[in-house]
Design an enzyme around this catalytic site. Structure first.
Site, PDB file in Angstrom:
ATOM      1  N   ASP A 150      36.823  44.842  34.095  1.00  0.00           N
ATOM      2  CA  ASP A 150      37.560  44.470  35.303  1.00  0.00           C
ATOM      3  C   ASP A 150      38.740  45.405  35.519  1.00  0.00           C
ATOM      4  O   ASP A 150      39.706  45.389  34.759  1.00  0.00           O
ATOM      5  CB  ASP A 150      38.070  43.029  35.169  1.00  0.00           C
ATOM      6  CG  ASP A 150      38.786  42.572  36.425  1.00  0.00           C
ATOM      7  OD1 ASP A 150      38.096  42.149  37.369  1.00  0.00           O
ATOM      8  OD2 ASP A 150      40.033  42.663  36.484  1.00  0.00           O
ATOM      9  N   TYR A 202      45.560  49.245  39.523  1.00  0.00           N
ATOM     10  CA  TYR A 202      45.846  49.447  38.094  1.00  0.00           C
ATOM     11  C   TYR A 202      45.997  50.931  37.755  1.00  0.00           C
ATOM     12  O   TYR A 202      46.471  51.276  36.670  1.00  0.00           O
ATOM     13  CB  TYR A 202      44.747  48.855  37.204  1.00  0.00           C
ATOM     14  CG  TYR A 202      44.514  47.359  37.355  1.00  0.00           C
ATOM     15  CD1 TYR A 202      45.376  46.573  38.119  1.00  0.00           C
ATOM     16  CD2 TYR A 202      43.435  46.734  36.741  1.00  0.00           C
ATOM     17  CE1 TYR A 202      45.159  45.208  38.277  1.00  0.00           C
ATOM     18  CE2 TYR A 202      43.220  45.362  36.881  1.00  0.00           C
ATOM     19  CZ  TYR A 202      44.078  44.610  37.656  1.00  0.00           C
ATOM     20  OH  TYR A 202      43.857  43.266  37.803  1.00  0.00           O
ATOM     21  N   LYS A 259      38.956  46.298  42.740  1.00  0.00           N
ATOM     22  CA  LYS A 259      39.567  45.444  43.771  1.00  0.00           C
ATOM     23  C   LYS A 259      40.272  46.281  44.820  1.00  0.00           C
ATOM     24  O   LYS A 259      40.926  47.280  44.484  1.00  0.00           O
ATOM     25  CB  LYS A 259      40.585  44.482  43.135  1.00  0.00           C
ATOM     26  CG  LYS A 259      40.067  43.767  41.903  1.00  0.00           C
ATOM     27  CD  LYS A 259      41.046  42.753  41.355  1.00  0.00           C
ATOM     28  CE  LYS A 259      40.609  42.278  39.987  1.00  0.00           C
ATOM     29  NZ  LYS A 259      41.042  43.152  38.883  1.00  0.00           N
ATOM     30  N   HIS A 303      41.893  42.008  46.542  1.00  0.00           N
ATOM     31  CA  HIS A 303      42.778  41.682  45.416  1.00  0.00           C
ATOM     32  C   HIS A 303      43.666  40.457  45.692  1.00  0.00           C
ATOM     33  O   HIS A 303      43.797  39.584  44.841  1.00  0.00           O
ATOM     34  CB  HIS A 303      43.644  42.911  45.087  1.00  0.00           C
ATOM     35  CG  HIS A 303      44.102  42.972  43.675  1.00  0.00           C
ATOM     36  ND1 HIS A 303      44.286  44.151  42.995  1.00  0.00           N
ATOM     37  CD2 HIS A 303      44.432  42.005  42.784  1.00  0.00           C
ATOM     38  CE1 HIS A 303      44.689  43.900  41.761  1.00  0.00           C
ATOM     39  NE2 HIS A 303      44.787  42.595  41.615  1.00  0.00           N
TER      40      HIS A 303
END
Ligand SMILES: NC(=O)c1ccc[n+]([C@@H]2O[C@H](COP(=O)([O-])OP(=O)(O)OC[C@H]3O[C@@H](n4cnc5c(N)ncnc54)[C@H](OP(=O)(O)O)[C@@H]3O)[C@@H](O)[C@H]2O)c1
Length: 276
Positions: free
Chosen positions: A44, A49, A74, A107
């Protein structure tokens, strides 16, 4: 090995996967490689990120057939508008450097921006074009889910939300079951904050397992998809070693008792406005 959960669109995802939020881009490929070596088959990540490249590198170098691995990313909050979403998705795919994405999530709904329906329509478009296998959302409350389903007729395969023993989100479960939307627990260990919880410590010692293993086992027995994160090889390995014990009814009941309305560790989706 984790069992697979069948999603409402027919795809299957390992019930226990590896999360990589706050994994530094410089070590992400190494961390994900350790995970795959240990037996994780679902990873994930997210545009936000900043480590999709490392995830892709590990996936491509894993020596495991691509169709046995499941990659989630996401859509970032500032890219809900169609053109931006298409561009953001292209960037994700070029960073991951894979042919097709297994799961793409919105997200956060960012209600103040009021563009999540447009984002959802764009994810449907990308799925219909064959670029993504499954589409879903993250941090969506019931009203946001009702709106996207009502306006498009397409139900998300998963909703990834904050969920752990201190914040069990029981009031949300029934709606998800009714619509066959699988809940995926983010910050399943309370982002590490639950690891010294005395109640869970006592259940863990009864079973001869760690607190992290006990909490991960709880998510599995609750029927949730779970994605704990660690950057340490031994923890990555031990977080997967949860298939040789079972929490009993008394353990489950005790854990039910530590749920708290104030247990949230992250942002509240109803009021979050941050764009990235
Ligand atoms: N959709 C969203 O909005 C959203 C938000 C948050 C998170 N997520 C996803 O959910 C994943 C997991 O959530 P999270 O990263 O917040 O936290 P988490 O998995 O609940 O906890 C991770 C923390 O626990 C520590 N830890 C993990 N296993 C351990 C073990 N066996 N023993 C001791 N400490 C251990 C980790 O430290 P070390 O790394 O130092 O080992 C880290 O500090 C994320 O990585 C991300 O993929 C999604």
């Amino acid at each position: 090995m984790p069992e697979e959960i069948r999603l409402n669109d027919g795809s299957a995802i390992a019930q226990l996967g590896l999360g990589v939020w706050q994994v530094d881009p410089s070590i992400t490929a190494q961390v994900v490689s350790w995970g795959i070596e240990a037996g994780y088959r679902s990873i994930d990540t997210a545009e936000g990120y900043g480590n999709e490249e490392g995830v892709g590198q590990a996936i491509r170098g894993a020596g495991v057939p691509r169709n046995e691995l499941f990659v989630t990313s996401k859509l970032r909050n500032g890219a809900h508008q169609r053109d931006n979403a298409l561009r953001a998705f292209d960037e994700t795919m070029s960073k991951l450097d894979i042919e097709q994405l297994d799961l793409f999530l919105i997200h956060w709904p960012i209600p103040s921006q009021n563009k999540y329906v447009e984002a959802w329509k764009t994810l449907i478009e990308l799925r219909d074009a064959g670029r993504i296998k499954s589409i879903g959302v993250s941090n969506f409350n019931q009203e946001h889910l009702e709106r996207i389903i009502g306006e498009t007729g397409v139900t998300p395969a998963v909703n990834q939300i904050e969920l752990h023993p201190r914040f069990q989100q029981r009031d949300k479960r029934e709606f998800h079951i009714k619509h066959n939307i699988r809940i995926e627990s983010w910050s399943p260990l309370g982002s590490g904050r639950l690891l010294k919880d005395p109640t869970i410590e006592s259940i863990a010692s009864k079973h001869g397992k760690s607190v992290a293993q006990t909490i991960i086992r709880w998510h599995l027995q609750e029927g949730l998809i779970v994605i704990p994160k660690s950057v340490h090889k031994e923890r990555i390995v031990s977080n997967l070693d949860v298939f040789d014990f079972e929490l009993d009814a008394e353990d489950l009941d005790t854990i039910k008792g530590i749920d708290s309305p104030d247990g949230r560790t992250g942002s509240d989706p109803a009021t979050t406005t941050f764009l990235f």
